[in-house]
Design a protein around this motif. Sequence first.
Motif, PDB file in Angstrom:
ATOM      1  N   ASP A  35      42.051  35.857   2.297  1.00 56.97           N
ATOM      2  CA  ASP A  35      43.560  36.846   1.494  1.00 56.97           C
ATOM      3  C   ASP A  35      44.676  37.310   2.133  1.00 56.97           C
ATOM      4  O   ASP A  35      44.439  37.904   2.730  1.00 56.97           O
ATOM      5  N   TYR A  37      48.733  39.736   1.591  1.00 54.01           N
ATOM      6  CA  TYR A  37      49.220  39.921   0.410  1.00 54.01           C
ATOM      7  C   TYR A  37      49.791  41.179   1.056  1.00 54.01           C
ATOM      8  O   TYR A  37      50.172  41.629   2.220  1.00 54.01           O
ATOM      9  N   ASN A  39      53.541  44.292  -0.572  1.00 53.10           N
ATOM     10  CA  ASN A  39      53.198  44.905  -1.625  1.00 53.10           C
ATOM     11  C   ASN A  39      55.038  45.928  -1.245  1.00 53.10           C
ATOM     12  O   ASN A  39      54.576  46.180  -0.515  1.00 53.10           O
ATOM     13  N   GLU A  45      45.190  51.328  -5.436  1.00 50.56           N
ATOM     14  CA  GLU A  45      44.600  49.889  -5.163  1.00 50.56           C
ATOM     15  C   GLU A  45      42.978  50.629  -4.743  1.00 50.56           C
ATOM     16  O   GLU A  45      42.446  51.578  -3.979  1.00 50.56           O
ATOM     17  N   TYR A  52      44.135  45.591  -6.847  1.00 47.97           N
ATOM     18  CA  TYR A  52      45.433  45.756  -7.000  1.00 47.97           C
ATOM     19  C   TYR A  52      44.932  46.402  -7.986  1.00 47.97           C
ATOM     20  O   TYR A  52      45.298  46.006  -9.168  1.00 47.97           O
ATOM     21  N   ASN A 149      44.899  37.398  -7.739  1.00 46.22           N
ATOM     22  CA  ASN A 149      44.486  38.470  -7.271  1.00 46.22           C
ATOM     23  C   ASN A 149      42.671  38.710  -7.714  1.00 46.22           C
ATOM     24  O   ASN A 149      42.225  38.536  -9.069  1.00 46.22           O
ATOM     25  N   SER A 151      41.444  41.501  -8.625  1.00 43.87           N
ATOM     26  CA  SER A 151      41.619  43.120 -10.080  1.00 43.87           C
ATOM     27  C   SER A 151      41.175  41.779 -10.542  1.00 43.87           C
ATOM     28  O   SER A 151      40.789  42.690 -12.062  1.00 43.87           O
ATOM     29  N   GLU A 356      51.889  32.409 -10.449  1.00 45.52           N
ATOM     30  CA  GLU A 356      50.974  31.589  -9.924  1.00 45.52           C
ATOM     31  C   GLU A 356      51.624  30.165  -9.646  1.00 45.52           C
ATOM     32  O   GLU A 356      51.857  29.478 -10.756  1.00 45.52           O
ATOM     33  N   THR A 371      53.448  39.388  -8.648  1.00 45.09           N
ATOM     34  CA  THR A 371      53.486  39.820  -9.854  1.00 45.09           C
ATOM     35  C   THR A 371      54.419  40.920  -9.318  1.00 45.09           C
ATOM     36  O   THR A 371      54.506  41.428  -8.571  1.00 45.09           O
ATOM     37  N   ARG A 397      54.524  42.564  -5.714  1.00 46.13           N
ATOM     38  CA  ARG A 397      53.051  41.727  -5.177  1.00 46.13           C
ATOM     39  C   ARG A 397      53.534  40.538  -5.329  1.00 46.13           C
ATOM     40  O   ARG A 397      53.335  39.848  -6.128  1.00 46.13           O
ATOM     41  N   VAL A 399      50.812  37.449  -3.160  1.00 45.96           N
ATOM     42  CA  VAL A 399      49.341  37.137  -2.591  1.00 45.96           C
ATOM     43  C   VAL A 399      48.886  35.564  -2.196  1.00 45.96           C
ATOM     44  O   VAL A 399      49.698  34.888  -3.544  1.00 45.96           O
TER      45      VAL A 399
END
Length: 406
Positions: A35, A37, A39, A45, A52, A149, A151, A356, A371, A397, A399
């Motif tokens: 991953d 990423y 931000n 987080e 996230y 993501n 999450s 995505e 996002t 964000r 990713v």
Amino acid sequence: MKRHLLLLAYLLTTACGFAQLKDFSYKFYGQIRTDLYYNSRANEETVDGLFYMYPKDKVYDADGKDLNATANGSFYTLYTRLGLDVAGPKLGNAKTSAKVEVDFRGSGTSYSTVRLRHAYLNLDWGKSALLMGQTWHPLFGEVSPQILNLSVGAPFQPFSRAPQIRYRYTNKAFQLTGAAIWQSQYTSVGPDNVKSANYIKNSCVPEFYVGADYKANGWIAGAGIELLSIKPRTQSKVGDKVYKVDERITTLSYEAHVKYSNENWFVAAKSVLGSNLTQTSMLGGFGIKSVNERTGEQKYAPIRVSSTWVNAVYGKKWKPGVFLGYIKNLGNDDLISDKLYGTGTNIDRVVTAGAELTYNVKHWKFGVEYTYTAAGYGSLDKSEGKIVDTHTIGNNRVVGVAMFMF
């Protein structure tokens, strides 16, 4: 780390050895996941940014500059995982099976250490089945977003794996689920905004879930009710005196979900009316509605939160997708204090929109996701129990994910 890998390899090898016994079969599986990423600001987080949630409010330094307006990003392989599915001999008329799955997420601020994801046994009589162990919380269920993501849509989507005893009855297209649930890795928030499993442990009452689903022709549609009863404190302090107290807050939450999928389409949505669902990575919590002046014993009222998400993905090899989510703090006018316990208790609303694109071939997935999330921060109006005088904080964000699955 090396010692943990050797131990895991030994356990899997041993399990495979047992699987050679009569009436045993097994399937070893896993994935290597990376991953990357970025931000545009600091966020609420966990796992150093991999899990996230939403952007943090402004915090000013001595010159009036926002300390949280700082970009951040990193690259991890912590969600690489290994698992083993076992099918065992019959126990009476029941088919037996079990699952063990681990990753390297660790816990707290300790990363790159082995963590238990799933560990359960299952007895299946055909129309009915009994599961005992740790797996997805029933509020997460069979309807969850297909996004990159980690999450998986939280805090819009309930996210938790929990120890539970779950019974399911299936008759043709209808399925009934009942579960008694405890807490382990995902716990409630209580006094001083501390997460702990002690609140439900001291309660001596597990969390309960009852739900019904209809499944046919690519559709799943259903609803459920969740009951949580916890004891925030067992003692209080008034001046220099300590008193034993008997405090409890019991709440009901409701959810409805729908999903349609075929070889090209995945379309899903879920709506939750939650009360104190912090153990499922959602916003909310509770506050004080009365205080015994002599002993300090408190009675509590939940913060009610509404959450809804919609997700659509199309394709086989190239799969574009979109995700939309909305959270609204409905408050509670029984609150007498602005001292609240929970997650995001000073947030009125959260809105997110993501897009995505993934490339999928056998054993491989590559994808990128953008996002934007906006959170409306404010202060508590005790007359209505809602958040007022809000201002919006946003985060961008991005990713990137690469996965090899086996």
